[in-house]
Design an enzyme around this catalytic site. Sequence first.
Site, PDB file in Angstrom:
ATOM      1  CG  ASP A  25       2.728  -6.684  -7.596  1.00 53.96           C
ATOM      2  OD1 ASP A  25       2.494  -5.439  -8.481  1.00 53.96           O
ATOM      3  OD2 ASP A  25       3.011  -6.447  -6.300  1.00 53.96           O
ATOM      4  CE  LYS A  88       1.969   0.745 -10.571  1.00 53.96           C
ATOM      5  NZ  LYS A  88       1.747  -0.776  -9.354  1.00 53.96           N
ATOM      6  CD  GLU A 187      -1.283  -2.501  -8.208  1.00 52.85           C
ATOM      7  OE1 GLU A 187      -1.191  -1.565  -7.277  1.00 52.85           O
ATOM      8  OE2 GLU A 187      -0.060  -2.793  -8.686  1.00 52.85           O
ATOM      9  CG  ASP A 209      -1.943  -2.185  -3.290  1.00 51.13           C
ATOM     10  OD1 ASP A 209      -0.964  -2.208  -2.988  1.00 51.13           O
ATOM     11  OD2 ASP A 209      -2.766  -2.934  -4.049  1.00 51.13           O
TER      12      ASP A 209
END
Length: 624
Positions: A25, A88, A187, A209
């Site tokens: 992850d 990210k 995800e 999420d």
Amino acid sequence: MALLQISEPGQSTKPHERRFAAGIDLGTTNSLVATVRSGQIETLPDEQGEHLLPSVVRYMENELSPIVGEKARQSAADDPLNTISSAKRFMGRGLDDIKHLGERLPYDFVQAKTSVPRIKTVAGDKSPIEVSAEILRVLKERAEKTLGDGLTGVVITVPAYFDDAQRQATKDAGKLAGLNVMRLLNEPTAAAVAYGLDKSAEGITAIFDLGGGTFDISILRLNKGVFEVLSTAGDTELGGDDFDHVIAQWFMQQANIGEDASHGLIRRLLQEAREAKEALADVEAVQMNVLLDDGNKWQATLEREQLNQLIDPLIQKTVVTSRRALRDAQVTIEDIQAVVMVGGSTRTLRVREKIAEFFGQAPKVNIDPDKVVAVGAAIQAEVLAGNKADDDLLLLDVIPLSLGLETMGGLVEKIIPRNTTIPVARAQDFTTFKDGQTGMTVHVLQGERELVTDCRSLGQFALHGIPSMVAGAARIRVTFQVDADGLLSVTAEEETKQVEASIQIKPSYGLTDAEIETMLRDSITYAKDDVELRNLREHQVEADRVIDALQMALQQDGDLLTEDEVKAIEEALLELHKVRTGTDHRSIKNAIDKLNVATTEFAASRMNKSIKQALTGHKLDEFD
């Protein structure tokens, strides 16, 4: 007493045949790695027993390797320009796309020839891909040290709403870290796998999420091991980082701190904001203490109610996005049987409260939201590595925006519509527009509108070697293929000579979520106008084709016409020229029809001439 593992004859896995695989992850705030050992799924800790690796990299002068993780995070306030966090958020984006983020983050972005953003550090200019690779490299070393062998491959998770450029950047980071990236897994889908929803009865689940920097919601239909993503929506610029920013801004207002605050102060503020936010999950109020640039300390009390007021507008964005995901999936709130919470930011009580209120049910929060995604990735990695060859897990994800190509008149022909299940391959036949045409440019586009100017260009390539034929005779098959990672390749092939050209779409920057949202909204708002524009362009293209063909025919066989026929054709042709530049597609169609009527006898005369020429010198019995 030792336990023995019993297998069917011929089906046992020899120790040397086992392939070590892991799920990673790669998060905005924290990252972690998980694997399957002795049939048990577990996240892997470092030497200090910490499972979460802060996604922070500090570059040092004259050091071969940067500092990654908690030690780097602790240095953020003291060395902000060389300590990179939230990389990210920059993955797959151009410098122009992140300028508004750059104003809030203490980095010096370098103006380079490439559109890939680079951050100036004492160790040289670094791209977000390189920063992410350092994080992945540490996780790789952790896994190999724990497992005692090298990794066959990994599954890395990405937000479901990551576009092609962001996914490619993630794969590039994995490659740079020395990893074999077997699959990029969305995800929310990974979370569903971790919850064991693949073994549940048929039903529809919402995976909510909310991480440190991104938000995704996916609506999944589950049926005995099959995941079908009915729709996905999200915001790649919304997460816990944004909660921290609004808290920090509130503190700056309380302390009368101006926009000229130092990089170090901004980092201290963000760190204090994050700690206050996390503490308010357990207490009603918290004291914030920040060392100012002048050496004084400023204190402020942040109450949970005040926090709620600050972050409610951000939470409301997730509600709006969730509503759109339901609409795209063509389901109602009543159809949702379960809501699964994923991501560290879902620990915020206000988030759980508002989402429970929206869906009318308490969300599932019984699995550690920080670990659930890595666990799901590890399960999928185990399957892809071949250690569970008989596993019936099937993942069906979708593409977020339609893919197509440009046709004559600046129109977009959609080949794969949005929310199509991937992997997928679709082919469509096209032809040439002009006589003798031996090449064509294939322009690949992404978006929901009808015109090229309203969609995003992904790339283009040329197909040469098309046999010289009359317009419309050639057959060019264009194939769009989206793989399981959501990456696109396009191939064009001329079917008679089998000449071929292709492109793998690897843009250097991606769409912001705001652009994706605008594209979807505009496709609805301007739907009627787009239909009118498409009709206009199509009839204009047809008018051009008719005019070109007629003018060539007149040059070759104009002597077949009488004076009256020439006059009638010229009048009809003049009328078509006149309305061709207008905006009424019906007038253009009528003018084309009138010209076709005026040239009917001419077409018949040309046909007779061609037949006579073909029969000259032959006997009828030769054609039996």
